[in-house]
Design an enzyme around this catalytic site. Structure first.
Site, PDB file in Angstrom:
ATOM      1  N   CYS A   1      10.584  12.408 -20.141  1.00  0.00           N
ATOM      2  CA  CYS A   1      11.098  11.158 -20.685  1.00  0.00           C
ATOM      3  C   CYS A   1      11.887  10.441 -19.597  1.00  0.00           C
ATOM      4  O   CYS A   1      12.593  11.070 -18.821  1.00  0.00           O
ATOM      5  CB  CYS A   1      12.020  11.312 -21.892  1.00  0.00           C
ATOM      6  SG  CYS A   1      11.224  12.027 -23.329  1.00  0.00           S
TER       7      CYS A   1
ATOM      8  N   ARG B   1       7.347  10.557 -15.742  1.00  0.00           N
ATOM      9  CA  ARG B   1       8.159  11.509 -16.503  1.00  0.00           C
ATOM     10  C   ARG B   1       7.664  11.670 -17.944  1.00  0.00           C
ATOM     11  O   ARG B   1       8.158  12.534 -18.678  1.00  0.00           O
ATOM     12  CB  ARG B   1       9.615  11.041 -16.537  1.00  0.00           C
ATOM     13  CG  ARG B   1      10.234  10.935 -15.183  1.00  0.00           C
ATOM     14  CD  ARG B   1      11.628  10.396 -15.289  1.00  0.00           C
ATOM     15  NE  ARG B   1      12.497  11.338 -15.960  1.00  0.00           N
ATOM     16  CZ  ARG B   1      13.159  12.312 -15.356  1.00  0.00           C
ATOM     17  NH1 ARG B   1      13.059  12.458 -14.059  1.00  0.00           N
ATOM     18  NH2 ARG B   1      13.923  13.128 -16.036  1.00  0.00           N
TER      19      ARG B   1
ATOM     20  N   TRP C   1       7.946  11.518 -23.411  1.00  0.00           N
ATOM     21  CA  TRP C   1       7.096  12.711 -23.401  1.00  0.00           C
ATOM     22  C   TRP C   1       7.451  13.431 -24.690  1.00  0.00           C
ATOM     23  O   TRP C   1       8.546  13.951 -24.855  1.00  0.00           O
ATOM     24  CB  TRP C   1       7.414  13.580 -22.184  1.00  0.00           C
ATOM     25  CG  TRP C   1       6.487  14.734 -22.024  1.00  0.00           C
ATOM     26  CD1 TRP C   1       5.270  14.736 -21.402  1.00  0.00           C
ATOM     27  CD2 TRP C   1       6.714  16.084 -22.468  1.00  0.00           C
ATOM     28  NE1 TRP C   1       4.728  15.997 -21.450  1.00  0.00           N
ATOM     29  CE2 TRP C   1       5.573  16.843 -22.092  1.00  0.00           C
ATOM     30  CE3 TRP C   1       7.741  16.725 -23.141  1.00  0.00           C
ATOM     31  CZ2 TRP C   1       5.461  18.200 -22.374  1.00  0.00           C
ATOM     32  CZ3 TRP C   1       7.621  18.077 -23.431  1.00  0.00           C
ATOM     33  CH2 TRP C   1       6.484  18.802 -23.047  1.00  0.00           C
TER      34      TRP C   1
ATOM     35  N   ASN D   1      16.674  11.445 -23.759  1.00  0.00           N
ATOM     36  CA  ASN D   1      15.811  12.385 -23.040  1.00  0.00           C
ATOM     37  C   ASN D   1      16.428  13.756 -23.244  1.00  0.00           C
ATOM     38  O   ASN D   1      17.612  13.937 -22.963  1.00  0.00           O
ATOM     39  CB  ASN D   1      15.806  11.983 -21.554  1.00  0.00           C
ATOM     40  CG  ASN D   1      15.199  13.047 -20.654  1.00  0.00           C
ATOM     41  OD1 ASN D   1      14.417  13.878 -21.102  1.00  0.00           O
ATOM     42  ND2 ASN D   1      15.554  13.003 -19.387  1.00  0.00           N
ATOM     43  N   GLY D   2      15.641  14.718 -23.749  1.00  0.00           N
ATOM     44  CA  GLY D   2      16.184  16.061 -23.975  1.00  0.00           C
ATOM     45  C   GLY D   2      15.823  16.546 -25.364  1.00  0.00           C
ATOM     46  O   GLY D   2      14.937  15.981 -26.017  1.00  0.00           O
TER      47      GLY D   2
ATOM     48  N   GLU E   1      -2.499  28.075  -6.588  1.00  0.00           N
ATOM     49  CA  GLU E   1      -2.156  26.656  -6.516  1.00  0.00           C
ATOM     50  C   GLU E   1      -3.432  25.793  -6.628  1.00  0.00           C
ATOM     51  O   GLU E   1      -3.432  24.763  -7.303  1.00  0.00           O
ATOM     52  CB  GLU E   1      -1.400  26.388  -5.207  1.00  0.00           C
ATOM     53  CG  GLU E   1      -1.028  24.951  -4.918  1.00  0.00           C
ATOM     54  CD  GLU E   1      -0.143  24.283  -5.979  1.00  0.00           C
ATOM     55  OE1 GLU E   1       0.351  24.964  -6.884  1.00  0.00           O
ATOM     56  OE2 GLU E   1       0.005  23.052  -5.902  1.00  0.00           O
TER      57      GLU E   1
ATOM     58  N   LYS F   1      -3.980  23.047  -9.549  1.00  0.00           N
ATOM     59  CA  LYS F   1      -4.262  21.621  -9.286  1.00  0.00           C
ATOM     60  C   LYS F   1      -5.467  21.169 -10.106  1.00  0.00           C
ATOM     61  O   LYS F   1      -5.468  20.099 -10.693  1.00  0.00           O
ATOM     62  CB  LYS F   1      -4.565  21.365  -7.798  1.00  0.00           C
ATOM     63  CG  LYS F   1      -3.414  21.425  -6.841  1.00  0.00           C
ATOM     64  CD  LYS F   1      -2.436  20.293  -6.949  1.00  0.00           C
ATOM     65  CE  LYS F   1      -1.383  20.529  -7.966  1.00  0.00           C
ATOM     66  NZ  LYS F   1      -0.216  21.235  -7.729  1.00  0.00           N
TER      67      LYS F   1
ATOM     68  N   GLU G   1      -4.633  20.982 -13.882  1.00  0.00           N
ATOM     69  CA  GLU G   1      -3.688  19.910 -14.205  1.00  0.00           C
ATOM     70  C   GLU G   1      -4.369  18.551 -14.314  1.00  0.00           C
ATOM     71  O   GLU G   1      -4.089  17.787 -15.224  1.00  0.00           O
ATOM     72  CB  GLU G   1      -2.617  19.791 -13.098  1.00  0.00           C
ATOM     73  CG  GLU G   1      -1.527  20.804 -13.164  1.00  0.00           C
ATOM     74  CD  GLU G   1      -0.531  20.627 -12.021  1.00  0.00           C
ATOM     75  OE1 GLU G   1       0.662  20.628 -12.283  1.00  0.00           O
ATOM     76  OE2 GLU G   1      -0.957  20.500 -10.854  1.00  0.00           O
TER      77      GLU G   1
ATOM     78  N   HIS H   1     -11.732  43.793 -11.019  1.00  0.00           N
ATOM     79  CA  HIS H   1     -11.100  44.364 -12.210  1.00  0.00           C
ATOM     80  C   HIS H   1     -11.130  43.404 -13.394  1.00  0.00           C
ATOM     81  O   HIS H   1     -10.259  43.457 -14.250  1.00  0.00           O
ATOM     82  CB  HIS H   1      -9.667  44.775 -11.874  1.00  0.00           C
ATOM     83  CG  HIS H   1      -9.598  45.750 -10.753  1.00  0.00           C
ATOM     84  ND1 HIS H   1     -10.020  47.053 -10.864  1.00  0.00           N
ATOM     85  CD2 HIS H   1      -9.200  45.610  -9.465  1.00  0.00           C
ATOM     86  CE1 HIS H   1      -9.872  47.665  -9.699  1.00  0.00           C
ATOM     87  NE2 HIS H   1      -9.378  46.807  -8.838  1.00  0.00           N
TER      88      HIS H   1
ATOM     89  N   LYS I   1       6.209  15.080 -14.822  1.00  0.00           N
ATOM     90  CA  LYS I   1       6.588  15.455 -13.460  1.00  0.00           C
ATOM     91  C   LYS I   1       7.840  16.321 -13.449  1.00  0.00           C
ATOM     92  O   LYS I   1       7.951  17.259 -12.679  1.00  0.00           O
ATOM     93  CB  LYS I   1       6.838  14.162 -12.677  1.00  0.00           C
ATOM     94  CG  LYS I   1       7.240  14.375 -11.239  1.00  0.00           C
ATOM     95  CD  LYS I   1       6.025  14.677 -10.411  1.00  0.00           C
ATOM     96  CE  LYS I   1       6.340  15.050  -8.995  1.00  0.00           C
ATOM     97  NZ  LYS I   1       5.323  15.964  -8.473  1.00  0.00           N
TER      98      LYS I   1
HETATM   99  C1  G6P Z   1       6.140  20.349 -13.693  1.00  0.00           C
HETATM  100  C2  G6P Z   1       5.321  19.550 -12.704  1.00  0.00           C
HETATM  101  C3  G6P Z   1       4.828  20.469 -11.581  1.00  0.00           C
HETATM  102  C4  G6P Z   1       6.003  21.160 -10.916  1.00  0.00           C
HETATM  103  C5  G6P Z   1       6.858  21.915 -11.942  1.00  0.00           C
HETATM  104  C6  G6P Z   1       8.164  22.388 -11.318  1.00  0.00           C
HETATM  105  O1  G6P Z   1       5.334  21.243 -14.369  1.00  0.00           O
HETATM  106  O2  G6P Z   1       4.224  18.952 -13.362  1.00  0.00           O
HETATM  107  O3  G6P Z   1       4.134  19.699 -10.625  1.00  0.00           O
HETATM  108  O4  G6P Z   1       5.532  22.064  -9.963  1.00  0.00           O
HETATM  109  O5  G6P Z   1       7.201  21.045 -13.028  1.00  0.00           O
HETATM  110  O6  G6P Z   1       8.908  21.264 -10.944  1.00  0.00           O
HETATM  111  P1  G6P Z   1      10.045  21.247  -9.872  1.00  0.00           P
HETATM  112  O7  G6P Z   1      10.507  19.822  -9.828  1.00  0.00           O
HETATM  113  O8  G6P Z   1      11.115  22.178 -10.363  1.00  0.00           O
HETATM  114  O9  G6P Z   1       9.477  21.709  -8.582  1.00  0.00           O
END
Ligand code: G6P
Length: 610
Positions: free
Chosen positions: A2, A27, A73, A99-100, A483, A487, A490, A506, A605
């Site tokens: 948010c 956000r 969000w 927000n929260g 990672e 990606k 996501e 396994h 984010k």
């Molecule tokens: C969210 C974002 C990710 C990020 C993660 C941790 O899930 O979408 O891209 O890696 O948070 O965020 P930070 O700001 O703590 O690295």
């Protein structure tokens, strides 16, 4: 999670709020809304992205020089017009954005229903609005004081902003667990969940701390602590500029941020590496080096991509400094009664510096009197401020929801930390020189990877319809496999799993057939031969293989059609190169599938709720 904006001054608020919300859209983008005070209080809100709200405002603009805005969000209640913020008091006299999460909203709602209040939304936020109006009415306190008292009854997290019809020269904001920044202009003030909506107008900011409440008027602002003591807050100068938070001609922020990596890594190393002793200097960790070096164990906590960087850090620190490292999901850490000893050190990694779980890990470790150091990108963020010391990434703002340049900057900083700890300790001058030289060469090597990336787009075309992917790597490239898979998940919504290559036998091997692309990271390092055997095993089962490698051109052609070459570097630094093609592969697949690359569904984010 948010985004909140606010404005009070002489300019028309609508444009500032909408522009600010667009800059915070990463956000959350389930709904958006604004409230503007003029002769009365007008609220306009819509489900969907900010563009939808903006269109409706184009048709009938709201005039006024005081307002708040929100991009959501969704947590409580689906993303629809009614649940969108701002939420208004029953008599329409004030409006609030939040927000929260108000964790005790059910009991508060029951209590307020008992007092005759009704609710139109399913949100926890509307409960807070009713609570404030109830306190305000029953006690006769000023709105600011009523907000403070209502917040004292709330469990959970909040960043809030509130405007009132009855006081067109007042903007109230408060925070606990959700970030809020106040931008200080000339007789005008700006509020933002981060600096992005503020930076166009002023570089002067005040970071609000947990428990603080600010009352802003055109002629000044007053910040109060939880116990209502007026505080003298320091005004900070923002480092980032507007250009850095705009797309700069790229189609997506994610692509811009992938392409920026040669520069962001230069910045993550600037002024930190030397050709001779001290080899590595990290200003922010100067006083912490001995405590880290003498730690009997380093525990690293992080979430998401930062957690993957932490795993690479484990390889770097254990190999180069021989200190045992444990990597924890920050979200699990505090709930499993973690054992921390006085000679442990905790390192947290967070791009945003605001992730709720990572912040909670900081506080958990501090409550056990263990030193906590941070690696953050966002200057002035809560984690950066609450940790005992730390290192900034200097990667510049990362806007694309899928993290790219933050990952490589985090690994670069972790490598520098490992070298700093290893210097005059486990590493001799020849080794220091070798690593410093190799690290310095990485930005130019990434440029080469980016320049020769055309075949990645054609590979993306071939595999864009796959419904599952497997990513395999070993050693420091196992986290890269994780990672790469993250990606893809996501941004393209394709199911993908990352595994240590040898673990394939396994379980995941059962999934392999001609429809399952398997992405290998096969660098010519200590496990190369073993990884090649794993590739053979996949090929023998008709699996389709894509390889990222530093092998000679042609060397793996007999096994796989799709080979992506990266330059050679030291084994422990190779994740900095091997991750780049995987970022690009997921980017191109997502674009070809028509996905919203920068704002993938359901994600945000900065995850400021648990
Ligand atoms: C969210 C974002 C990710 C990020 C993660 C941790 O899930 O979408 O891209 O890696 O948070 O965020 P930070 O700001 O703590 O690295």
């Amino acid at each position: 999670m948010c985004g909140i904006v606010g404005y009070i001054g002489e300019r028309q608020a609508q444009e500032i709020l909408i522009k600010g919300l667009s800059r915070l859209e990463y956000r959350g983008y389930d709904s958006a809304g604004i409230a503007i005070v003029n002769d009365g209080l007008a609220v306009r809100k819509k489900s969907g992205k900010i563009a939808k709200l903006s269109e409706s405002l184009d048709q009938s603009p709201l005039r006024g020089c005081l307002g708040i805005g929100h991009t959501r969000w969704a947590t409580h209640g689906p993303p629809n017009d009614v649940n969108a913020h701002p939420h208004e008091s029953t008599d329409g006299s004030f409006a609030l954005v939040h927000n929260g999460i108000i964790e005790n909203y059910t009991s508060l709602r029951d209590m307020l229903s008992g007092r005759g209040y009704t609710f139109s939304s399913q949100t926890d936020t509307e409960v807070l609005v009713r609570l404030i109006e109830d306190v305000h009415k029953r006690t006769g306190l000023s709105l600011g004081k009523a907000v403070r008292q209502a917040l004292s009854q709330v469990h959970g997290t909040y960043g809030i902003a509130l405007v009132s019809r009855d006081d067109p020269d007042m903007l109230i904001a408060a925070r606990k667990g959700s970030p809020l920044i106040l931008g200080v202009g000339e007789d005008e003030y700006f509020l933002g969940s981060d600096a992005a909506p503020i930076i166009e107008y002023t570089r002067k900011v005040v970071y609000l701390n947990d428990g603080e409440l600010v009352v802003i008027r055109r002629n000044g602002f007053k910040v109060f602590s939880v116990d209502e003591v007026k505080l003298n807050k320091k005004i900070h100068e923002l480092e980032w500029d507007l250009e850095q938070i705009e797309k700069g001609g790229f189609e997506h922020f994610m692509l811009k941020e992938i392409m920026e990596q040669p520069d962001s890594l230069e910045n993550a190393m600037r002024g930190r590496l030397y050709d001779a002793e001290p080899w590595v200097q990290l200003g922010g960790l100067m006083d912490a080096v001995e405590s880290l070096r003498n730690a009997s164990r380093i525990v690293i906590c992080a979430c998401g991509t930062s957690w993957h960087a932490a795993l690479v850090g484990e390889y770097l620190i254990e190999s180069l400094v021989r200190i045992p490292v444990e990597v924890e999901y920050a979200s699990e850490f505090r709930y499993r009664n973690p054992i921390l000893r006085p000679d442990d050190a905790v390192l947290v990694i967070s791009q945003s510096g605001e992730t709720a779980d990572t912040l909670a890990a900081v506080r958990e470790a501090q409550s056990q009197n263990v030193p906590v150091y941070g690696i953050c990108n966002t200057v002035g963020s809560t984690i950066a401020r609450e940790t005992d010391a730390g290192v900034y990434l200097h990667a510049g703002p990362e806007i694309g929801v899928a993290s790219t340049k933050a990952f490589t900057a985090q690994v670069t900083v972790l490598a520098q930390i490992a070298l700093r700890l290893g210097c005059n300790n486990t590493l001799d001058d020849a080794q220091m020189s070798e690593y410093v030289t190799a690290l310095r060469a990485i930005p130019a090597q990434i440029k080469t990877v980016l320049k020769n990336a055309e075949n990645i787009e054609s590979i993306a075309k071939l595999f864009r319809y796959a419904s599952n992917f497997l990513y395999l790597g070993r050693g420091p490239n196992f986290p890269v496999a994780l990672e790469g898979a993250l990606k893809l998940k996501e941004i393209s919504y394709i199911h993908a799993e990352g595994y240590p290559a040898a673990e394939m036998k396994h379980g995941p091997i059962a999934l392999i057939d001609q429809f399952m692309p398997v992405v290998f990271v096969a660098m010519k390092d200590s496990t190369y031969e073993k990884v090649v055997s794993n590739i053979e095993e996949v090929v023998a089962r008709d699996g389709v293989v894509i390889v990222v490698t530093d092998a000679e051109p042609g060397e793996l052609d007999h096994l796989c059609e799709h080979v992506i070459h990266v330059p050679k570097t030291l084994e422990l630094l190779s994740p900095l190169l091997t991750v780049i093609p995987l970022q690009l592969l997921s980017y191109h697949i997502a674009v070809l599938r028509g996905c919203d690359v920068d704002q993938p569904r359901n994600l945000a984010k900065s995850v400021t709720v648990e």
